[in-house]
Structure formats: structure tokens, C-alpha cells
Design a protein around this motif. Structure first.
Motif, short mmCIF file in Angstrom:
data_model
loop_
_atom_site.label_atom_id
_atom_site.label_comp_id
_atom_site.label_asym_id
_atom_site.label_seq_id
_atom_site.Cartn_x
_atom_site.Cartn_y
_atom_site.Cartn_z
N UNK A 106 0.84 -1.21 0.00
CA UNK A 106 0.00 0.00 0.00
C UNK A 106 0.87 1.25 0.00
N UNK A 107 1.94 1.23 0.80
CA UNK A 107 2.82 2.40 0.88
C UNK A 107 3.53 2.62 -0.45
N UNK A 108 3.93 1.54 -1.12
CA UNK A 108 4.57 1.65 -2.44
C UNK A 108 3.62 2.34 -3.42
N UNK A 109 2.38 1.90 -3.46
CA UNK A 109 1.41 2.49 -4.38
C UNK A 109 1.05 3.92 -3.99
N UNK B 24 4.04 -4.35 11.31
CA UNK B 24 4.20 -3.04 10.69
C UNK B 24 4.21 -3.17 9.18
N UNK B 25 4.91 -4.19 8.65
CA UNK B 25 5.04 -4.37 7.21
C UNK B 25 3.79 -4.91 6.55
N UNK C 46 4.73 2.67 10.28
CA UNK C 46 5.72 3.75 10.20
C UNK C 46 6.70 3.46 9.08
N UNK C 47 7.16 4.51 8.40
CA UNK C 47 8.12 4.36 7.31
C UNK C 47 9.14 5.49 7.34
N UNK C 48 10.36 5.18 6.93
CA UNK C 48 11.37 6.21 6.77
C UNK C 48 11.07 6.97 5.49
N UNK C 49 11.55 8.21 5.42
CA UNK C 49 11.39 9.02 4.22
C UNK C 49 12.78 9.45 3.76
#
Length: 197
Positions: free
Chosen positions: A24-27, A134-135, A163-166
Motif C-alpha cells: 500500500x505504501x509503495x502504491x 508493521x510491514x 511507520x516508514x522512513x522518508x
């Protein structure tokens, strides 16, 4: 018979990936790059007073590479934000950029948090399980955000929070129930919702 098994396997993998927060985060990143996200940008002073607010339908957040020390360092803290066809740069003060649909539930969680949890666990296994959650699924969490001097600023909550790094130093990206939250130069604490209930 074999074709049915292959179909069921593909269907199972598709359903598994559909629930995956990392996918989801990739998209979400892909959508941000090519279409932009409908978001509200807010900057705050150290007393958590709102300095400015900008809302746009097509927003892209990037680290301004012009200010990197060299080609390999990627250390620029300058944020370049594209809003439609316009642009703004920001560095220094606390900033929250929230996708449309995320609600600041600050008033619900304004009390001081005092948690006592006497449940035992195996820390190394708990850490691995939490990392995988988390993943893949995310967790029910509450995100308490403060200014750089610790003054309460905003609160977000969700059922599937990861949570994700930017690419921007001193920032964090969060996926909250499918919506993106970007937090820059803020103090924050993220609790499992179960700790506060």
C-alpha cells in the motif's frame, strides 16, 4: 484440477499482498509522484501555534537535493513541496502534512498518558512480531505529536498504522488506514491503542 490449484494459489497470494502495508505504501508513493495527493500542509512554531496552512489537490513532498552536501550524502533538510504547478520550500519549524481523510483527534487524547502494563513477554520475539505487523497489517495505534520543545500539537489514530522512513532527514512517514501522514521536525510518541484502553 491443477489449473484450479494454481488459481487458488494466485488468489491467495493476491489477497495476502492486498493486505500488505508495504505494498500500500509503495502504491501511495507512486500515486504521490504521478498524480499527487490531496493534502493539508501545516507549520507550527515551538509553542505549537499554527504559522500557516495550505491545502492542495496535487501535492508531492521531496527532499531538495540542491542542498545536499555532495552527490552521495543525501543530507539536505530542505523540503521541496509541489502544490499543483506551484512550489514551496521549507526547513526548520515543525510541519505536519496530512492526506485528506485523516482527522486530528487531539481533543480526544489531551490528557497526560499514564500507562501501567504488567503483561510479560519475550522481548526479542515481540520485536520481530511487531516488525512484521508493521510491514503487513499495521496495528491499532495512537500518534501523539509535539513541537520541538514538547508542546502538544496534534493526535492521529487508526486501525492499521505503519511507520516508514522518508528521504527527508528528521521526518517520518506514516500510513494510517490507507492515508499518508508526513511528520517533519516534531517530537512524537506512538502507542499501541491497547495500552491506552
Amino acid at each position: 484440477m491443477k489449473m484450479g490449484a494454481v488459481f487458488l494459489s494466485l488468489l491467495s497470494v493476491s489477497l495476502f499482498l492486498a493486505g500488505c502495508q508495504d505494498i500500500r505504501m509503495f502504491f501511495k508513493g507512486f500515486e504521490e509522484s504521478f498524480k499527487g495527493l490531496e493534502m493539508t500542509i501545516q507549520t507550527y512554531d515551538e509553542s505549537s501555534q499554527l504559522i500557516d496552512q495550505i491545502t492542495g489537490k496535487s501535492i508531492l513532498i521531496e527532499r531538495d537535493q540542491t542542498f545536499d552536501s555532495d552527490l552521495e550524502s543525501k543530507d539536505s533538510s530542505v523540503i521541496k513541496i509541489t502544490i499543483g504547478t506551484k512550489e514551496m520550500h521549507h526547513v526548520g519549524s515543525s510541519m505536519i502534512i496530512a492526506e485528506k481523510g485523516l482527522d486530528n483527534v487531539f481533543d480526544t487524547y489531551t490528557q497526560t498518558v499514564d500507562v501501567a502494563n504488567l503483561q510479560r513477554g519475550i522481548p526479542v520475539i515481540n520485536a520481530m512480531v511487531n516488525e512484521q505487523r508493521n510491514s503487513f497489517l499495521g496495528k491499532k495505534k495512537v500518534v501523539l505529536i509535539r513541537s520541538q520543545n514538547g508542546t502538544p500539537l496534534a493526535t492521529y489514530a487508526g486501525n492499521q498504522v505503519s511507520l516508514y522512513k522518508t528521504e527527508v532527514p528528521k521526518s517520518t512517514g506514516l500510513l494510517i488506514d490507507g492515508k499518508y501522514l508526513f511528520v517533519y521536525r516534531c517530537d512524537y510518541t506512538i502507542y499501541d491503542l491497547a495500552l491506552l484502553e
